[in-house]
Write a protein that holds these residues in place. Sequence first.
Motif, PDB file in Angstrom:
ATOM      1  N   LYS A  12      17.844   0.815  28.706  1.00 21.59           N
ATOM      2  CA  LYS A  12      17.576   2.178  28.252  1.00 21.59           C
ATOM      3  C   LYS A  12      18.789   2.759  27.541  1.00 21.59           C
ATOM      4  N   ASP A  13      19.979   2.492  28.112  1.00 19.41           N
ATOM      5  CA  ASP A  13      21.197   3.022  27.504  1.00 19.41           C
ATOM      6  C   ASP A  13      21.423   2.478  26.098  1.00 19.41           C
ATOM      7  N   LEU A  14      20.936   1.260  25.845  1.00 12.56           N
ATOM      8  CA  LEU A  14      21.216   0.585  24.581  1.00 12.56           C
ATOM      9  C   LEU A  14      20.146   0.794  23.521  1.00 12.56           C
ATOM     10  N   LYS A  15      19.102   1.553  23.846  1.00 12.68           N
ATOM     11  CA  LYS A  15      17.967   1.595  22.936  1.00 12.68           C
ATOM     12  C   LYS A  15      18.276   2.254  21.597  1.00 12.68           C
ATOM     13  N   GLY A  16      19.340   3.036  21.506  1.00 10.52           N
ATOM     14  CA  GLY A  16      19.642   3.686  20.235  1.00 10.52           C
ATOM     15  C   GLY A  16      20.543   2.880  19.331  1.00 10.52           C
ATOM     16  N   ILE A  17      20.933   1.670  19.756  1.00  9.27           N
ATOM     17  CA  ILE A  17      21.908   0.893  18.989  1.00  9.27           C
ATOM     18  C   ILE A  17      21.197  -0.212  18.212  1.00  9.27           C
ATOM     19  N   SER A  18      21.331  -0.200  16.904  1.00 14.39           N
ATOM     20  CA  SER A  18      20.771  -1.258  16.062  1.00 14.39           C
ATOM     21  C   SER A  18      21.915  -2.156  15.597  1.00 14.39           C
ATOM     22  N   PRO A  19      21.611  -3.370  15.120  1.00 16.31           N
ATOM     23  CA  PRO A  19      22.678  -4.244  14.615  1.00 16.31           C
ATOM     24  C   PRO A  19      23.525  -3.586  13.533  1.00 16.31           C
ATOM     25  N   ASP A  20      22.923  -2.676  12.768  1.00 11.28           N
ATOM     26  CA  ASP A  20      23.675  -1.983  11.714  1.00 11.28           C
ATOM     27  C   ASP A  20      24.737  -1.049  12.285  1.00 11.28           C
ATOM     28  N   HIS A  21      24.581  -0.684  13.547  1.00  8.78           N
ATOM     29  CA  HIS A  21      25.542   0.203  14.193  1.00  8.78           C
ATOM     30  C   HIS A  21      26.400  -0.556  15.213  1.00  8.78           C
ATOM     31  N   MET A  22      26.546  -1.855  14.986  1.00  9.46           N
ATOM     32  CA  MET A  22      27.363  -2.698  15.853  1.00  9.46           C
ATOM     33  C   MET A  22      28.464  -3.328  15.014  1.00  9.46           C
ATOM     34  N   ASN A  23      29.702  -2.918  15.226  1.00  9.09           N
ATOM     35  CA  ASN A  23      30.847  -3.435  14.488  1.00  9.09           C
ATOM     36  C   ASN A  23      31.442  -4.617  15.238  1.00  9.09           C
ATOM     37  N   ASP A  38      37.353   5.638  22.982  1.00  7.03           N
ATOM     38  CA  ASP A  38      35.958   5.718  22.541  1.00  7.03           C
ATOM     39  C   ASP A  38      35.872   6.149  21.079  1.00  7.03           C
ATOM     40  N   ARG A  39      36.673   5.483  20.245  1.00  8.81           N
ATOM     41  CA  ARG A  39      36.666   5.746  18.801  1.00  8.81           C
ATOM     42  C   ARG A  39      36.308   4.464  18.059  1.00  8.81           C
ATOM     43  N   PRO A  40      35.845   4.568  16.819  1.00  2.00           N
ATOM     44  CA  PRO A  40      35.619   3.360  16.017  1.00  2.00           C
ATOM     45  C   PRO A  40      36.932   2.605  15.813  1.00  2.00           C
ATOM     46  N   ILE A  41      36.864   1.305  15.763  1.00  2.00           N
ATOM     47  CA  ILE A  41      38.049   0.492  15.510  1.00  2.00           C
ATOM     48  C   ILE A  41      38.479   0.686  14.059  1.00  2.00           C
ATOM     49  N   PRO A  42      39.739   1.029  13.798  1.00  2.00           N
ATOM     50  CA  PRO A  42      40.179   1.219  12.409  1.00  2.00           C
ATOM     51  C   PRO A  42      39.977  -0.049  11.587  1.00  2.00           C
ATOM     52  N   LYS A  43      39.457   0.099  10.402  1.00  2.00           N
ATOM     53  CA  LYS A  43      39.216  -1.060   9.552  1.00  2.00           C
ATOM     54  C   LYS A  43      40.514  -1.783   9.208  1.00  2.00           C
ATOM     55  N   THR A  44      41.609  -1.038   9.169  1.00  2.00           N
ATOM     56  CA  THR A  44      42.891  -1.643   8.811  1.00  2.00           C
ATOM     57  C   THR A  44      43.465  -2.509   9.922  1.00  2.00           C
ATOM     58  N   ARG A  82      24.916   5.217  20.777  1.00  2.00           N
ATOM     59  CA  ARG A  82      24.311   5.021  19.461  1.00  2.00           C
ATOM     60  C   ARG A  82      25.045   3.982  18.637  1.00  2.00           C
ATOM     61  N   THR A  83      26.292   3.703  18.989  1.00  2.00           N
ATOM     62  CA  THR A  83      27.064   2.687  18.270  1.00  2.00           C
ATOM     63  C   THR A  83      27.777   1.792  19.278  1.00  2.00           C
ATOM     64  N   ALA A  84      28.167   0.625  18.806  1.00  2.00           N
ATOM     65  CA  ALA A  84      28.878  -0.319  19.670  1.00  2.00           C
ATOM     66  C   ALA A  84      29.897  -1.086  18.851  1.00  2.00           C
ATOM     67  N   SER A  85      30.947  -1.524  19.535  1.00  2.00           N
ATOM     68  CA  SER A  85      31.948  -2.403  18.934  1.00  2.00           C
ATOM     69  C   SER A  85      32.004  -3.682  19.758  1.00  2.00           C
ATOM     70  N   VAL A  86      32.168  -4.809  19.082  1.00  2.00           N
ATOM     71  CA  VAL A  86      32.297  -6.097  19.754  1.00  2.00           C
ATOM     72  C   VAL A  86      33.603  -6.733  19.307  1.00  2.00           C
ATOM     73  N   VAL A  87      34.458  -7.075  20.276  1.00  2.00           N
ATOM     74  CA  VAL A  87      35.741  -7.709  19.990  1.00  2.00           C
ATOM     75  C   VAL A  87      35.720  -9.114  20.575  1.00  2.00           C
ATOM     76  N   SER A  88      35.724 -10.120  19.707  1.00  2.00           N
ATOM     77  CA  SER A  88      35.789 -11.510  20.157  1.00  2.00           C
ATOM     78  C   SER A  88      37.238 -11.884  20.440  1.00  2.00           C
ATOM     79  N   ILE A  89      37.472 -12.525  21.574  1.00  4.59           N
ATOM     80  CA  ILE A  89      38.808 -12.998  21.927  1.00  4.59           C
ATOM     81  C   ILE A  89      38.820 -14.515  21.761  1.00  4.59           C
ATOM     82  N   PRO A  90      39.594 -15.058  20.797  1.00  9.73           N
ATOM     83  CA  PRO A  90      39.633 -16.509  20.623  1.00  9.73           C
ATOM     84  C   PRO A  90      40.052 -17.207  21.905  1.00  9.73           C
ATOM     85  N   ARG A  91      39.381 -18.290  22.226  1.00  8.24           N
ATOM     86  CA  ARG A  91      39.677 -18.998  23.477  1.00  8.24           C
ATOM     87  C   ARG A  91      41.081 -19.570  23.469  1.00  8.24           C
TER      88      ARG A  91
END
Length: 378
Positions: free
Chosen positions: A310-321, A354-360, A129-138
């Motif tokens: 199918k696995d991703l159908k519950g994830i909206s952009p609002d639930h993608m950090n 499998d936890r949200p990334i801390p905002k800090t 239902r949620t996802a996190s995306v971590v960009s790694i600078p090249r």
Amino acid sequence: MEHHSGDEGHTASAGALDQPDYGSAHLHRSRGRSRRKRLRVIACAALGAVLVGGGGLAYAWSHLNGNLKGTDIDAALGRNRPRAGHDGAMNILLLGSDSRAGTHGRYGRGVTGARSDTAMVLHIDKSHRTASVVSIPRDTMVDRPPCAKPSGGTAPGERQSMFNAAYQAGGPACTVKTVEKMSGVRMDHYLEVDFQGFEKFVDELGGVDITTHRAIKDTSSHLSLSAGRHTLKGEQALALVRTRHGVGDGSDLGRIQLQQTFIKALIHRCESIGVVTNPARAYELADTATRTVSADTGLASADKLLGLAKDLKGISPDHMNMITLPVRYDTQDPGRVLPLTQASHQVWQALHDDRPIPKTATDNSVAARTDSPVSADT
């Protein structure tokens, strides 16, 4: 609108469709739910095969499977890897390679081989239902492990090597291995797109809508956009996600902000094109997507991508950090960045657990000081 090409890097651009049910009766029911159907970031390659229906489905499925290219990263990496999770969470490495093969200098000359100019770790939580995306600078300096070369032999490990050089040393498997070493998190899959693939997919979508809050001009990527709303076709979209000198401090960090914003705009565009009621259009998108992406062998089939959709159908952009790996500038070379040890550990540990990334976690990162001059039209 003018279209320009660039020469500085790009982003991956794969998307995914929530799968409607098979058969005309199921398709009829799915139309009633079409507004809730969402295209997602990963498995757009499965778009058309599941919508064609009837006797054409088997042919379409076989054709899409034939388009896909797979790399057996498990064989290349062996058993010395972080332990795989078994709770339903998933980690996928999204790569954008800067290969210029067959482009006849369209994206710049004097560059040989390929590097991973864009790398994002997509973590899908166990609830899907949620996802996190971590960009790694090249330009991140990392300790690269020894890697098997696709042509045979071994590329020796290297201390304080630029992250994007791992792809050049040993292909996508080496990039996966490098990410696993720096994060301690196992990558279950990877997906990759190159310059030409990115352009073709955006063109097939009919362009992507973005709004610039101020004018962007970059003589290196040949991007020139006035402030306001734009529909970017493939060539100009590629210039946007490759530009770096026209935004922020001219480093890769500003470009990452553009890339993350563009992905959100891309998702919205996919959601708005009405593929459920237009099977032919959906198949065209699927055909383009499967011809322009590469994946590990665990994903390089239409049915596997369908399952992922199918696995991703519950994830909206609002639930993608979406964040950038916490980094600081390298005092030895301001053009390079170094991971902030403690903050980066917080990020990777959150994905591992499998936890949200801390905002800090990003509070002291130089990447957090860079605001995107572009927003996604929604």
